[in-house]
Structures are given as C-alpha cells and as structure tokens.
Design a protein around this motif. Structure first.
Motif, mmCIF file in Angstrom:
data_model
loop_
_atom_site.group_PDB
_atom_site.id
_atom_site.type_symbol
_atom_site.label_atom_id
_atom_site.label_comp_id
_atom_site.label_asym_id
_atom_site.label_seq_id
_atom_site.Cartn_x
_atom_site.Cartn_y
_atom_site.Cartn_z
ATOM 1 N N ALA A 83 8.086 3.271 -0.812
ATOM 2 C CA ALA A 83 7.912 2.221 0.133
ATOM 3 C C ALA A 83 9.446 1.887 0.717
ATOM 4 C CB ALA A 83 7.472 1.053 -0.359
ATOM 5 N N LEU A 84 10.499 1.791 -0.274
ATOM 6 C CA LEU A 84 11.862 1.695 0.194
ATOM 7 C C LEU A 84 12.447 2.712 1.176
ATOM 8 C CD1 LEU A 84 13.500 0.860 -3.201
ATOM 9 C CD2 LEU A 84 13.020 -0.888 -1.325
ATOM 10 N N ALA A 85 12.108 3.981 0.817
ATOM 11 C CA ALA A 85 12.442 5.030 1.650
ATOM 12 C C ALA A 85 11.923 4.774 3.060
ATOM 13 C CB ALA A 85 11.993 6.414 1.556
ATOM 14 N N ASN A 86 10.699 4.392 3.294
ATOM 15 C CA ASN A 86 10.168 4.029 4.588
ATOM 16 C C ASN A 86 10.561 2.689 5.399
ATOM 17 O OD1 ASN A 86 8.268 6.088 4.401
ATOM 18 N ND2 ASN A 86 6.686 4.863 3.546
ATOM 19 N N LEU A 87 11.054 1.872 4.473
ATOM 20 C CA LEU A 87 11.755 0.632 4.858
ATOM 21 C C LEU A 87 13.359 0.923 5.618
ATOM 22 C CD1 LEU A 87 11.027 -2.126 2.457
ATOM 23 C CD2 LEU A 87 10.115 -1.813 4.734
ATOM 24 N N VAL A 88 13.858 1.977 4.715
ATOM 25 C CA VAL A 88 14.946 2.401 5.278
ATOM 26 C C VAL A 88 14.983 3.325 6.719
ATOM 27 C CG1 VAL A 88 16.927 4.055 4.728
ATOM 28 C CG2 VAL A 88 16.223 2.551 3.005
ATOM 29 N N THR A 104 27.078 4.626 5.971
ATOM 30 C CA THR A 104 28.339 3.740 5.797
ATOM 31 C C THR A 104 28.076 2.378 5.502
ATOM 32 O OG1 THR A 104 29.684 5.274 7.473
ATOM 33 C CG2 THR A 104 30.226 3.058 7.448
ATOM 34 N N LYS A 105 26.997 1.899 6.137
ATOM 35 C CA LYS A 105 26.705 0.356 5.889
ATOM 36 C C LYS A 105 26.285 0.054 4.473
ATOM 37 C CE LYS A 105 25.292 -1.117 10.466
ATOM 38 N NZ LYS A 105 24.739 -2.172 11.082
ATOM 39 N N THR A 106 25.409 1.177 4.021
ATOM 40 C CA THR A 106 25.068 1.140 2.525
ATOM 41 C C THR A 106 25.842 1.462 1.686
ATOM 42 O OG1 THR A 106 23.995 3.159 2.360
ATOM 43 C CG2 THR A 106 22.764 1.574 3.158
ATOM 44 N N GLY A 107 27.015 2.209 1.815
ATOM 45 C CA GLY A 107 28.053 2.791 1.155
ATOM 46 C C GLY A 107 27.517 3.885 0.130
ATOM 47 N N TRP A 108 26.396 4.375 0.393
ATOM 48 C CA TRP A 108 25.648 5.502 -0.483
ATOM 49 C C TRP A 108 25.300 6.696 0.426
ATOM 50 C CZ3 TRP A 108 25.569 5.152 -5.628
ATOM 51 C CH2 TRP A 108 25.759 3.954 -6.110
ATOM 52 N N TYR A 109 25.245 7.843 0.143
ATOM 53 C CA TYR A 109 24.418 8.899 0.875
ATOM 54 C C TYR A 109 22.940 8.748 0.709
ATOM 55 C CZ TYR A 109 28.818 11.330 0.802
ATOM 56 O OH TYR A 109 30.363 11.548 0.968
ATOM 57 N N LEU A 110 22.175 8.851 1.792
ATOM 58 C CA LEU A 110 20.765 8.602 1.652
ATOM 59 C C LEU A 110 20.123 9.691 2.225
ATOM 60 C CD1 LEU A 110 21.160 5.261 3.896
ATOM 61 C CD2 LEU A 110 20.817 5.610 1.155
ATOM 62 N N GLU A 111 20.507 10.981 2.475
ATOM 63 C CA GLU A 111 19.744 11.986 2.766
ATOM 64 C C GLU A 111 18.842 12.293 1.751
ATOM 65 O OE1 GLU A 111 19.993 16.277 4.982
ATOM 66 O OE2 GLU A 111 21.820 15.211 4.352
ATOM 67 N N GLY A 112 19.280 12.498 0.472
ATOM 68 C CA GLY A 112 18.610 12.945 -0.653
ATOM 69 C C GLY A 112 17.627 11.833 -0.992
ATOM 70 N N PHE A 113 17.926 10.603 -1.106
ATOM 71 C CA PHE A 113 16.759 9.460 -0.977
ATOM 72 C C PHE A 113 15.755 9.464 -0.257
ATOM 73 C CE2 PHE A 113 15.506 5.137 -0.506
ATOM 74 C CZ PHE A 113 14.802 4.895 -1.619
ATOM 75 N N LEU A 114 15.922 9.942 1.032
ATOM 76 C CA LEU A 114 14.942 9.800 2.189
ATOM 77 C C LEU A 114 14.106 10.914 1.899
ATOM 78 C CD1 LEU A 114 16.854 8.472 5.157
ATOM 79 C CD2 LEU A 114 15.346 7.295 3.610
ATOM 80 N N ALA A 115 14.540 11.968 1.550
ATOM 81 C CA ALA A 115 13.836 13.279 1.271
ATOM 82 C C ALA A 115 12.902 13.604 0.090
ATOM 83 C CB ALA A 115 14.714 14.635 1.185
ATOM 84 N N ASN A 116 13.603 12.803 -1.050
ATOM 85 C CA ASN A 116 12.842 12.876 -2.115
ATOM 86 C C ASN A 116 13.013 11.549 -3.011
ATOM 87 O OD1 ASN A 116 11.310 13.570 -4.409
ATOM 88 N ND2 ASN A 116 12.167 15.424 -4.728
ATOM 89 N N PRO A 117 12.533 10.480 -2.596
ATOM 90 C CA PRO A 117 12.798 9.287 -3.087
ATOM 91 C C PRO A 117 12.982 8.804 -4.706
ATOM 92 C CG PRO A 117 11.443 8.765 -1.190
ATOM 93 C CD PRO A 117 11.394 10.290 -1.562
#
Length: 151
Positions: A83-88, A104-117
């Motif tokens: 659900a969080l990945a979908n919100l992002v 940049t806005k979150t301060g974290w790499y998000l690619e891995g999270f969006l691919a496999n939360p």
C-alpha cells in the motif's frame, strides 16, 4: 518515542532473559541489542525494520505497541509495504516527479522499495518509514504493524 529503550529493557527483565539470550533469539549481536536497551533512537536508526519486528515479536508485541504504547491506532489503520509503494507511485505521478526527484525529497533510494516493497522494507531502518511518511503526508505510525508478527 521517549522510553522505548527502557520499555525493551523492562520487557526483557520481565521475561527473565539475559541480554545475550534475547540478542541470540532475535539474531542481533550483543552490542546491537545492548544499544537497543541503551538508546531510544537505536530502534529507529540503527537496526532494520525486520530486526525491530523480531525484537517486538519476541516480547509478544507489535512494532506499533512497542514504539507507541499509549497511541491509539490511527484512523487510516495499518498501511503495509504494498500500500505504501502504491501511495509513493501515486504521489510521484500526481506531482509529476521523476524517481530521482522523489528520492531527493525522501532522502532515500526508492527504486528497490517500489520494485519489491516487503523485502526492501525488511532491510531498512524504521527511519525510512518515518521519512517516507513525511513525503506522503501521513502519520508514520500508520506504517507500523498492529498485530504481533504483522509486516
């Protein structure tokens, strides 16, 4: 979050276990576990979400119960990794951001999270969820599992 280190220590003392026994049971070094009992921010900044979940579960607690025992469940309930990945993804699309701009806005790499939360989250500290929640404009406690063993 004041007092989480003390709560962990009291839970261990109540269980009759030593620091070494709990550290071994949850897969942390004695130094890592000792820091959880010594510093409130360790559970947020230093150990992974997965390890923090194991500590909470070891004592029969959810992360929500461990981190915010006096808090009531947030109105939106628990938002799991998917659900969080979908919100992002929705926020990125809504604001017309590139992945790099969102990172940049979150301060974290998000690619891995969006691919496999779920898998990605298990390896990140809870601070990842706090920062992600800030980006999304939601209460970070809504990202904490309510039931023991929830993730």
């Amino acid at each position: 979050m004041n007092g989480v280190a003390e709560r962990i220590q009291k839970l261990r003392e109540t269980s009759g276990e030593t620091e070494n026994e709990v550290a071994e049971a949850v897969g942390l070094s004695i130094g890592e576990y000792g820091d959880l009992e010594g510093y409130d921010d360790e559970i947020i900044d230093a150990v992974s979400f997965g390890a923090a979940s194991k500590v909470a579960g070891h004592f029969g607690q959810s992360l929500f119960q461990l981190l915010a025992p006096e808090a009531e469940a947030s109105p939106e309930g628990y938002l799991g990794p998917e659900a969080l990945a979908n919100l992002v993804k929705g926020k990125i699309a809504e604001e017309g951001l590139s992945l790099e701009e969102a990172e940049t806005k979150t301060g974290w790499y998000l690619e891995g999270f969006l691919a496999n939360p779920g898998s990605y989250l298990a390896e990140q500290p809870i601070m990842f969820l706090i920062d992600l929640s800030g980006f999304l404009g939601i209460d970070w406690l809504s990202t904490m599992p309510r039931g023991r063993g929830s993730s």
